[in-house]
Write a protein that holds these residues in place. Sequence first.
Motif, PDB file in Angstrom:
ATOM      1  N   ASP A  10      42.765  36.220  28.716  1.00 11.56           N
ATOM      2  CA  ASP A  10      43.483  37.360  28.556  1.00 11.56           C
ATOM      3  C   ASP A  10      44.568  37.490  27.660  1.00 11.56           C
ATOM      4  OD1 ASP A  10      42.164  39.242  30.497  1.00 11.56           O
ATOM      5  OD2 ASP A  10      43.504  38.466  32.248  1.00 11.56           O
ATOM      6  N   ALA A  13      43.207  38.696  24.226  1.00  7.92           N
ATOM      7  CA  ALA A  13      42.575  39.851  24.114  1.00  7.92           C
ATOM      8  C   ALA A  13      42.775  40.627  23.303  1.00  7.92           C
ATOM      9  CB  ALA A  13      42.040  40.198  25.789  1.00  7.92           C
ATOM     10  N   LYS A  29      36.020  46.969  26.283  1.00  5.07           N
ATOM     11  CA  LYS A  29      36.684  45.708  26.700  1.00  5.07           C
ATOM     12  C   LYS A  29      36.488  45.897  28.304  1.00  5.07           C
ATOM     13  CE  LYS A  29      41.318  44.335  28.430  1.00  5.07           C
ATOM     14  NZ  LYS A  29      42.644  44.787  28.142  1.00  5.07           N
ATOM     15  N   LEU A  30      35.971  44.814  28.649  1.00  8.38           N
ATOM     16  CA  LEU A  30      35.888  44.704  30.336  1.00  8.38           C
ATOM     17  C   LEU A  30      36.823  43.683  30.909  1.00  8.38           C
ATOM     18  CD1 LEU A  30      32.026  44.470  30.411  1.00  8.38           C
ATOM     19  CD2 LEU A  30      33.483  46.582  30.598  1.00  8.38           C
ATOM     20  N   ALA A  31      37.619  44.159  31.980  1.00  5.65           N
ATOM     21  CA  ALA A  31      38.220  42.955  32.690  1.00  5.65           C
ATOM     22  C   ALA A  31      37.452  42.240  33.643  1.00  5.65           C
ATOM     23  CB  ALA A  31      39.345  43.602  33.520  1.00  5.65           C
ATOM     24  N   THR A  32      37.474  40.902  33.592  1.00  6.15           N
ATOM     25  CA  THR A  32      36.604  39.946  34.364  1.00  6.15           C
ATOM     26  C   THR A  32      37.464  38.945  34.805  1.00  6.15           C
ATOM     27  OG1 THR A  32      35.903  38.860  32.376  1.00  6.15           O
ATOM     28  CG2 THR A  32      34.596  40.751  33.195  1.00  6.15           C
ATOM     29  N   THR A  33      37.020  38.169  35.812  1.00  2.00           N
ATOM     30  CA  THR A  33      37.717  36.955  36.425  1.00  2.00           C
ATOM     31  C   THR A  33      36.737  35.898  36.486  1.00  2.00           C
ATOM     32  OG1 THR A  33      38.669  38.404  37.945  1.00  2.00           O
ATOM     33  CG2 THR A  33      38.923  36.181  38.491  1.00  2.00           C
ATOM     34  N   GLY A  40      42.086  35.585  35.252  1.00  2.00           N
ATOM     35  CA  GLY A  40      41.946  36.752  34.844  1.00  2.00           C
ATOM     36  C   GLY A  40      41.231  36.487  33.092  1.00  2.00           C
ATOM     37  N   ASN A  41      40.108  36.973  32.767  1.00  2.00           N
ATOM     38  CA  ASN A  41      39.824  36.976  31.180  1.00  2.00           C
ATOM     39  C   ASN A  41      39.291  38.250  30.875  1.00  2.00           C
ATOM     40  OD1 ASN A  41      37.473  36.575  32.794  1.00  2.00           O
ATOM     41  ND2 ASN A  41      37.001  34.315  32.080  1.00  2.00           N
ATOM     42  N   THR A  42      38.903  38.231  29.690  1.00  2.00           N
ATOM     43  CA  THR A  42      38.229  39.755  29.216  1.00  2.00           C
ATOM     44  C   THR A  42      36.952  39.353  28.574  1.00  2.00           C
ATOM     45  OG1 THR A  42      40.482  40.444  28.498  1.00  2.00           O
ATOM     46  CG2 THR A  42      39.037  41.585  27.571  1.00  2.00           C
ATOM     47  N   THR A  43      36.148  40.387  29.028  1.00  2.00           N
ATOM     48  CA  THR A  43      34.866  40.290  28.206  1.00  2.00           C
ATOM     49  C   THR A  43      34.699  41.421  27.175  1.00  2.00           C
ATOM     50  OG1 THR A  43      33.948  39.311  30.228  1.00  2.00           O
ATOM     51  CG2 THR A  43      32.315  40.413  28.594  1.00  2.00           C
ATOM     52  N   LEU A  44      34.412  41.208  26.210  1.00  2.00           N
ATOM     53  CA  LEU A  44      34.331  41.977  25.189  1.00  2.00           C
ATOM     54  C   LEU A  44      32.914  42.284  24.580  1.00  2.00           C
ATOM     55  CD1 LEU A  44      37.230  41.003  22.823  1.00  2.00           C
ATOM     56  CD2 LEU A  44      37.204  42.564  24.544  1.00  2.00           C
TER      57      LEU A  44
END
Length: 109
Positions: A10, A13, A29-33, A40-44
């Motif tokens: 995160d 991101a 951008k997708l919020a993911t765990t 928290g991390n972010t998937t692009l």
Amino acid sequence: MKLIIAIVHDDDAGELISSITEKGYGVTKLATTGGFLKAGNTTLLIGVQKEKVDEVLDIIRDVCKTRKGIVSPPAPIIGGTGVYVPAPVEITIGGATVFIIDVDRFEKI
């Protein structure tokens, strides 16, 4: 065409999205765990022409550097011999996990 799926920390991101869009690429951008640390991390999701994949990967490498972090255990462990308080643990955070997938068809409607 290729679909780049980049899973990033995160903290990286915002800068990564800015760098990618400044170069003219679209990004979703997708919020993911994450599963291991529940962080928290972010998937692009980034769709690019095949010949542009390396340029996008270079942007990801430039922004998403690994670094050390400290994680404290969530709670003391209570057992038959008393209370054990685990010490904080140093971990590596940052970087990116990237998947590159062939896209058979793309339509923008």
